[in-house]
Design a protein around this motif. Structure first.
Motif, PDB file in Angstrom:
ATOM      1  N   ASN A 155      -4.300  -2.222  -1.268  1.00 50.18           N
ATOM      2  CA  ASN A 155      -3.415  -2.914  -2.212  1.00 50.18           C
ATOM      3  C   ASN A 155      -3.551  -4.181  -2.421  1.00 50.18           C
ATOM      4  OD1 ASN A 155      -0.894  -2.179  -3.538  1.00 50.18           O
ATOM      5  ND2 ASN A 155       0.100  -3.574  -2.079  1.00 50.18           N
TER       6      ASN A 155
ATOM      7  N   ILE B 107      -9.558  -9.644   8.325  1.00 50.75           N
ATOM      8  CA  ILE B 107      -8.498  -8.832   9.081  1.00 50.75           C
ATOM      9  C   ILE B 107      -8.723  -7.226   8.419  1.00 50.75           C
ATOM     10  CG2 ILE B 107      -6.235  -8.565   9.557  1.00 50.75           C
ATOM     11  CD1 ILE B 107      -6.065 -11.412   9.630  1.00 50.75           C
ATOM     12  N   LYS B 108      -8.658  -7.174   7.114  1.00 45.78           N
ATOM     13  CA  LYS B 108      -8.997  -5.946   6.556  1.00 45.78           C
ATOM     14  C   LYS B 108     -10.258  -5.235   6.973  1.00 45.78           C
ATOM     15  CE  LYS B 108      -6.242  -7.289   2.370  1.00 45.78           C
ATOM     16  NZ  LYS B 108      -4.921  -6.539   2.041  1.00 45.78           N
TER      17      LYS B 108
ATOM     18  N   ASP C 276       1.762  -0.265  11.983  1.00 44.07           N
ATOM     19  CA  ASP C 276       1.631  -1.751  11.880  1.00 44.07           C
ATOM     20  C   ASP C 276       0.991  -2.215  12.974  1.00 44.07           C
ATOM     21  OD1 ASP C 276       1.823  -4.590  11.373  1.00 44.07           O
ATOM     22  OD2 ASP C 276       2.805  -3.958   9.529  1.00 44.07           O
TER      23      ASP C 276
ATOM     24  N   ILE D 284      -2.226  -4.381   4.533  1.00 47.49           N
ATOM     25  CA  ILE D 284      -2.006  -5.415   5.490  1.00 47.49           C
ATOM     26  C   ILE D 284      -2.245  -6.951   4.930  1.00 47.49           C
ATOM     27  CG2 ILE D 284      -2.537  -3.945   7.276  1.00 47.49           C
ATOM     28  CD1 ILE D 284      -5.141  -5.509   7.804  1.00 47.49           C
ATOM     29  N   VAL D 285      -2.114  -8.030   5.731  1.00 53.97           N
ATOM     30  CA  VAL D 285      -2.276  -9.337   5.314  1.00 53.97           C
ATOM     31  C   VAL D 285      -3.572  -9.567   4.376  1.00 53.97           C
ATOM     32  CG1 VAL D 285      -0.970 -10.641   6.968  1.00 53.97           C
ATOM     33  CG2 VAL D 285      -3.427  -9.725   7.592  1.00 53.97           C
ATOM     34  N   GLU D 286      -3.425 -10.440   3.232  1.00 56.73           N
ATOM     35  CA  GLU D 286      -4.210 -10.719   2.644  1.00 56.73           C
ATOM     36  C   GLU D 286      -5.509 -11.414   3.221  1.00 56.73           C
ATOM     37  OE1 GLU D 286      -4.655  -9.125  -0.176  1.00 56.73           O
ATOM     38  OE2 GLU D 286      -5.262 -10.385  -1.870  1.00 56.73           O
TER      39      GLU D 286
ATOM     40  N   SER E 233      -4.187  -7.910  -3.841  1.00 58.27           N
ATOM     41  CA  SER E 233      -3.836  -8.241  -5.135  1.00 58.27           C
ATOM     42  C   SER E 233      -5.065  -9.234  -5.586  1.00 58.27           C
ATOM     43  CB  SER E 233      -2.553  -8.796  -5.264  1.00 58.27           C
ATOM     44  OG  SER E 233      -2.008  -9.399  -4.197  1.00 58.27           O
TER      45      SER E 233
ATOM     46  N   HIS F  27      -3.469  -0.914  -6.682  1.00 55.92           N
ATOM     47  CA  HIS F  27      -2.648  -2.154  -6.558  1.00 55.92           C
ATOM     48  C   HIS F  27      -1.137  -1.836  -7.172  1.00 55.92           C
ATOM     49  CE1 HIS F  27      -1.759  -6.547  -8.262  1.00 55.92           C
ATOM     50  NE2 HIS F  27      -1.452  -6.166  -6.910  1.00 55.92           N
ATOM     51  N   PHE F  28      -0.040  -1.542  -6.168  1.00 54.91           N
ATOM     52  CA  PHE F  28       1.232  -1.428  -6.783  1.00 54.91           C
ATOM     53  C   PHE F  28       1.884  -2.817  -6.826  1.00 54.91           C
ATOM     54  CE2 PHE F  28       0.145   2.483  -4.351  1.00 54.91           C
ATOM     55  CZ  PHE F  28       0.887   3.388  -4.731  1.00 54.91           C
TER      56      PHE F  28
ATOM     57  N   GLY G 214       4.772  -4.504   5.885  1.00 54.60           N
ATOM     58  CA  GLY G 214       5.278  -5.524   5.360  1.00 54.60           C
ATOM     59  C   GLY G 214       6.168  -5.192   3.990  1.00 54.60           C
ATOM     60  N   VAL G 215       6.307  -6.516   3.313  1.00 51.79           N
ATOM     61  CA  VAL G 215       7.295  -6.184   2.015  1.00 51.79           C
ATOM     62  C   VAL G 215       6.748  -4.942   1.118  1.00 51.79           C
ATOM     63  CG1 VAL G 215       7.535  -7.290  -0.154  1.00 51.79           C
ATOM     64  CG2 VAL G 215       7.604  -8.615   2.017  1.00 51.79           C
ATOM     65  N   MET G 216       5.455  -4.971   0.950  1.00 53.68           N
ATOM     66  CA  MET G 216       4.535  -3.956   0.069  1.00 53.68           C
ATOM     67  C   MET G 216       4.739  -2.510   0.778  1.00 53.68           C
ATOM     68  SD  MET G 216       4.536  -4.933  -2.692  1.00 53.68           S
ATOM     69  CE  MET G 216       3.566  -3.842  -3.745  1.00 53.68           C
TER      70      MET G 216
END
Ligand code: NAD
Length: 795
Positions: free
Chosen positions: A128, A107-108, A35, A101-103, A130, A153-154, A14-16
Motif C-alpha cells: 500500500n 523495513i518493508k 503487526d 507498514i511504515v513507509e 504511497s 494504493h488505497f 496503523g491508520v491504513m
C-alpha cells in the motif's frame, strides 16, 4: 487461473492497515491482521492481550473511529489479530497478503524476506506504499513473488474514498493485474485505476501539484486561507473542505512528504519548482502545526472568553491565528446560483474580479500540467487522470473533464494569451479537427487516445449506465422535479432533480407518469438518480405551509396523494426497483419500502426520521412497519417484542450508517433487497434486477388485507412505555404525544382484540395521526427549526 479471495492477510495495523482490514470484513472476507509484537507487556494483566497489544489497540481505535470503517460493528469478528513473531506462518492460508507498514524501504524489504518464508506460491502480495517505487520492492525477491506482486494504493479512509490505484511492475503477471482491477471494482466497490510506477502515482502527483501550486499562488496574490477555501470548494465541484481544511484533515506532514518525494525524484518535471515548499509551509512543519492530528494547522479551534468554541484561521504572512473572516466575492456569489457545474465554471473563469484571475491561473496551470504528465503517469489514457482525481480527491470533474466543460479550444486560446505552455499532443489533436477529450459514441463514453489519435471506449464502462448522455437522446418526459429516461432493454428510469431531491407534487406526478408509461410501453421501472443524495424526504416546506395556514383539506389531500403514489410503486403491473444511495430519509425511505426490490448502494443512510419534525411517517412508512411486524408474527417471532422494535426504530428516528445496517433496522428486507457495492454500477445492477423480475412474468400483486394488528393487547404497552420515559425525563411531553400516536397506528387502533386489517385501513389511521400532529404548535416549531436552520428541535 480462477481466483477467489476468501482470506486476506493485512500486515501493519496503523491508520491504513486497520481500516483496509475492516473494508475486507465489510465484504465478507476473513482477515488476518498482523503487526509487530508488543514488547514487555505482561501476559494476563487486566485487559492485556500480551504480544498482540499493538494490533489489538490499533484495531479497536479504528473500529471506534469516525467515520466508521465497518458497515456493521458485528463484522469485526471476521478479523483475527496476531503478531509477526508468533503468527506470521498463518499467512500461508491467505489468498492475498497486503503490506501496510511504515513507509521505509529497508523495513518493508525485511518484512518481505519473512513473508517469502511462509507465503504459498501463487498468493497475491501487494503493497500500500504511497511513495516508494514499486519496482524497488521487487529487488532480491523470488520469481513467484515478483509475478504476483504489485502496488495496491488505497486512499484514506479506505471504506469511503473510492480510489484504488493498481501499480504493476514489468514483472507482474498480467492476469494478476487484470484480476485486481476487476476485484477492486466488483467486490471492493472501488474505481480502480491502472497507474505507472512513477513518483506519487497518479492522484497524489496531480492532487499535490494542485495544492502546491495553490500555495505559491496564494503568496503571489496575497489571498487568505478563508478566501481560498471559499474559492476552491463546492462552487467548483470540489469537496466542502476545499483546500486548506482538506490539508488539515490529511495532515501537512503527509502532503509535504509527497511533495518532497516528487521534488527529489522528478528532475524532468518541467514544473518541479512548484513542489518546493514555500516558507510558510516550512515554518508550519517546524512548529508542528500539521492539522487535526496536532490540533492546529491552517485552522485551530479556540475557546473564546465566554467559553464558546470558535474557529480561527492562520494568517499566512504573520503566522498568527485570528477569528475566521466572512469572505465575499461577487462573482462567486453570482455563480453559486447556477445549478449546472460546467456553466458555473464558465462564469467563474471569465469573471473580472480577483476570483476570476485566481481561477484563470489555477485552472490553466492544471491543464498545462496534466497535458505534460499524460504519457509519463498514465501512458496516454487521459480518463485515468480524471478517474483518479474524482475517486481519490472527490472532484466532480477531473482536469480533462473540466477542460472539456470550459471548451477545449477556448482554453487553448486563453493559455496562449497567458503564455502558459501545453504539450504538443493537444494542439495536434485539435489540428486534426477534434473538439473534446471525451465524446459519447452509441451512448458509451469514449476518450481521446493520444497514442492512436482516435476515440476509444473507456474500459469497464459496460457496467456503467450514464444517465446524462441518455437524457439528451432518450428522454421520454420531464418536469421541474423529475425526468423519465429510456435506459434500454424495456426498462425506464425515473430520475429526481428537485432541490435536495425532496419529494413534492412534481416528483409525485413523475411517479404516476413513469408507472403509466411503463405499464403501457415498457416492462419495468427503476427509480434512481445521480444527486448527492437519493432524497432528503417529503417537501416539508409544503406541509408546514398548509399546517400554518390551517388548510386541513389541502394537507389531507397532499398526504393522500403521497400515500397513493407510494401504493402505486407497490401495486402496478410492472416491477419497480428503487435504487437509493447516501441519504434516503423520510419519504425517500418510504418509497424504497414500497418497491418490489431495493437495489441499494452500500453507502446508504436510510431512516424514518419524521419524529424529528414532530410527526409520524405518513407516506405508508408506519403502515409498512405494521405490515412487516405482522409478517414476522406469522413466522413465529414474539409479537410484542417485534412490534416494540419497529416502534423504537421510528420513535428514535434511527438512520442506518450503511445499507447493511438498513437491513438490521428493518428498512431493507433480507432475501429480497440487495446491495451494490460500486456506486457506478448501481443503475446497471438495478436495471438487470428489474429485467429479471419482469422476465419471470410479473403481475400486479394482490393488495394486502391480512395484516395482523394487536389492538389494545399491545397499545397499553406503548402508552405505559411512553409514560415511563416521560416521567423519567427521557422524552418531552410532545415526544410522548407523538409516541402514543405512533403506537396507536402500529396497533391498528384500540381494537379490543387482535384483528386482520387491510393496508388502506392502516393508511387512514396513519394519515389521521399525521394530520392531527400537524395541528400541534410544538410540531410546527420542530418543522420550522429544520426548515430555517436544519436543526432537530426536541421540544
Ligand atoms: P501508520 O504509521 O499509521 O502505521 C504503520 C504500522 O506499521 C504501525 O501499525 C506499526 O506498528 C507498523 N510497523 C512499524 N514498524 C514495523 C516493522 N518493523 N515491521 C512491521 N510493522 C511495522 O502508517 P499508515 O498511515 O497506516 O501507512 C502505512 C502505509 O500505507 C505506508 O506505506 C503509507 O505510505 C501508506 N499510505 C498511507 C496513507 C495515509 O493516509 N495514512 C494513505 C495511503 C497509503
Amino acid at each position: 487461473m480462477n481466483r477467489s479471495i476468501k482470506k486476506v492477510a493485512v500486515i501493519g495495523s496503523g491508520v491504513m492497515g486497520s481500516r483496509i482490514a475492516c473494508h475486507f470484513a465489510n465484504i465478507g472476507v476473513d482477515v488476518l491482521l498482523l503487526d509487530i509484537a508488543a514488547p514487555a507487556i505482561p501476559q494476563g494483566g487486566k485487559g492485556s492481550v500480551g504480544k498482540n497489544q499493538i494490533v489489538h489497540d490499533a484495531l479497536q481505535t479504528a473500529i471506534k473511529s469516525n467515520p466508521a470503517p465497518l458497515y456493521d460493528k458485528a463484522f469485526a469478528k471476521r478479523i483475527a489479530i496476531g503478531n509477526l513473531e508468533d503468527d506470521i506462518q498463518k499467512i500461508a492460508d491467505a489468498d492475498w497478503i497486503i503490506e501496510v507498514i511504515v513507509e521505509r524501504l529497508d523495513i518493508k524489504a525485511k518484512l518481505f524476506d519473512n513473508v517469502e518464508k511462509f507465503r504459498k506460491p501463487g498468493t497475491l502480495i501487494t503493497s500500500n506504499t504511497s511513495g516508494i517505487p514499486i519496482h524497488l520492492m521487487n529487488e532480491g525477491r523470488s520469481n513467484d513473488f515478483k509475478k504476483h506482486f504489485c502496488g495496491t494504493h488505497f486512499f484514506n479512509p479506505p471504506r469511503y474514498l473510492k480510489l484504488l490505484e493498481i501499480i504493476p511492475t514489468p514483472e507482474t503477471d498480467k492476469n494478476v493485474v487484470d484480476f485486481l482491477m476487476e476485484y477492486g471494482q466488483l467486490y471492493l466497490g472501488k474505481t480502480t485505476v491502472l497507474c505507472n510506477d512513477t513518483p506519487a502515482f497518479i492522484a497524489n502527483r496531480i492532487g499535490v501539484f494542485g495544492i502546491m501550486s495553490l500555495f505559491h499562488l496564494v503568496e503571489k496574490m496575497k489571498l487568505t486561507v478563508d478566501e481560498v477555501d471559499r474559492l476552491t470548494g463546492t462552487v467548483i465541484g470540489r469537496p466542502k473542505s476545499a483546500t486548506f481544511r482538506t490539508c488539515d484533515v490529511v495532515g501537512l506532514d503527509t502532503l509535504v512528504h509527497v511533495a518532497n518525494g516528487v521534488a527529489a525524484s522528478c528532475p524532468n518535471d518541467e514544473q518541479k519548482n512548484v513542489f518546493a515548499l514555500p516558507t510558510f509551509i516550512q515554518k508550519m512543519v517546524e512548529n508542528k502545526w500539521l492539522g487535526s492530528k496536532t490540533e492546529q494547522g491552517f485552522f485551530k479551534k479556540v475557546k473564546s472568553a465566554d467559553g464558546k468554541s470558535e474557529i480561527h484561521s492562520l494568517n499566512l504572512e504573520t503566522l498568527e491565528y485570528a477569528l475566521a473572516a466572512r469572505v465575499k466575492f461577487a462573482s462567486v456569489d453570482e455563480a453559486k446560483k447556477i445549478e449546472d457545474l460546467p456553466s458555473r465554471l464558465k462564469v467563474l473563469i471569465s469573471a473580472k474580479d480577483k476570483a476570476g484571475e485566481f481561477y484563470r491561473t489555477s485552472f490553466l496551470n492544471l491543464f498545462s500540467y496534466v497535458s505534460y504528465r499524460l504519457q509519463e503517469i498514465a501512458s496516454g489514457d487521459l480518463f485515468k487522470i480524471d478517474d483518479a482525481m474524482c475517486a481519490g480527491f472527490g472532484w466532480e470533474l477531473g482536469p480533462f473533464e473540466m477542460w472539456d466543460a470550459l471548451g477545449l479550444q477556448e482554453m487553448l486560446a486563453l493559455m496562449k494569451q497567458e503564455n502558459i505552455a501545453v504539450d504538443a499532443w493537444v494542439n495536434d489533436m485539435v489540428a486534426n479537427g477534434n473538439t473534446a477529450f471525451y465524446k459519447y459514441i452509441d451512448n458509451a463514453k469514449c476518450y481521446y487516445d493520444a497514442n492512436t489519435k482516435s476515440y476509444k471506449q473507456i474500459p469497464g464502462a459496460g457496467k456503467i449506465i450514464a444517465l446524462e448522455p441518455l437524457k439528451k437522446t432518450n428522454k421520454i418526459w420531464s418536469n421541474a422535479g423529475a425526468s423519465i429516461i429510456d435506459i434500454g432493454d424495456g426498462i425506464i428510469n425515473l430520475e429526481f432533480h428537485s432541490k435536495m431531491n425532496t419529494i413534492g407534487s412534481e416528483i409525485i406526478a413523475g411517479i404516476h407518469k413513469a408507472i403509466d408509461t411503463a405499464e403501457k410501453d415498457f416492462s419495468g421501472l427503476v427509480i434512481y438518480n445521480n444527486g448527492a443524495n437519493f432524497s432528503a424526504g417529503a417537501n416539508l416546506g409544503m406541509v408546514f405551509m398548509f399546517a400554518v395556514e390551517q388548510e386541513w383539506d389541502e394537507l389531507n389531500f397532499a398526504i393522500k396523494a403521497f400515500q397513493n403514489a407510494m401504493m402505486r410503486v407497490r401495486y402496478s403491473s410492472i416491477p419497480v426497483v428503487v435504487a437509493p444511495h447516501n441519504m434516503a430519509l423520510g419519504g425517500g425511505c418510504e418509497m424504497s419500502m414500497h418497491a418490489d426490490k431495493v437495489q441499494a448502494h452500500a453507502e446508504l443512510y436510510m431512516g424514518l426520521v419524521e419524529f424529528g419534525v414532530g410527526v409520524i411517517p405518513g407516506g405508508g412508512g408506519t403502515k409498512e412497519f405494521a405490515l412487516r411486524a405482522s409478517d414476522a408474527f406469522f413466522e413465529g417471532d414474539l409479537e410484542l417484542a417485534t412490534l416494540k422494535e419497529k416502534f423504537l426504530t421510528i420513535g428514535m428516528a434511527k438512520v442506518s450508517t450503511s445499507a447493511q445496517e438498513a437491513f438490521n433496522l428493518g428498512y431493507l428486507r433480507k432475501g429480497i433487497d440487495e446491495i451494490s457495492i460500486n456506486r457506478s454500477h448501481q443503475l446497471h445492477d438495478a436495471k438487470l434486477e428489474c429485467m429479471e423480475i419482469a422476465s419471470k412474468g410479473y403481475t400486479k400483486p394482490v393488495m394486502r388485507k391480512d395484516i395482523k394488528v394487536l389492538g389494545k393487547q399491545a397499545l397499553g404497552m406503548f402508552y405505559a412505555g411512553a409514560n415511563t420515559m416521560y416521567s423519567g425525563h427521557y422524552i418531552s411531553e410532545h415526544d410522548k404525544k407523538i409516541s402514543e400516536k405512533l403506537g396507536y397506528v402500529l396497533c391498528g387502533g384500540d381494537l379490543s382484540q387482535p384483528t386482520l386489517v387491510s393496508e388502506n385501513y392502516l393508511l387512514d389511521l396513519e394519515r389521521e395521526a399525521f394530520l392531527s400532529l400537524c395541528g400541534e404548535k410544538k410540531t410546527l416549531e420542530r418543522m420550522q427549526s429544520i426548515l430555517t436552520g436544519g436543526k432537530v428541535l426536541r421540544n
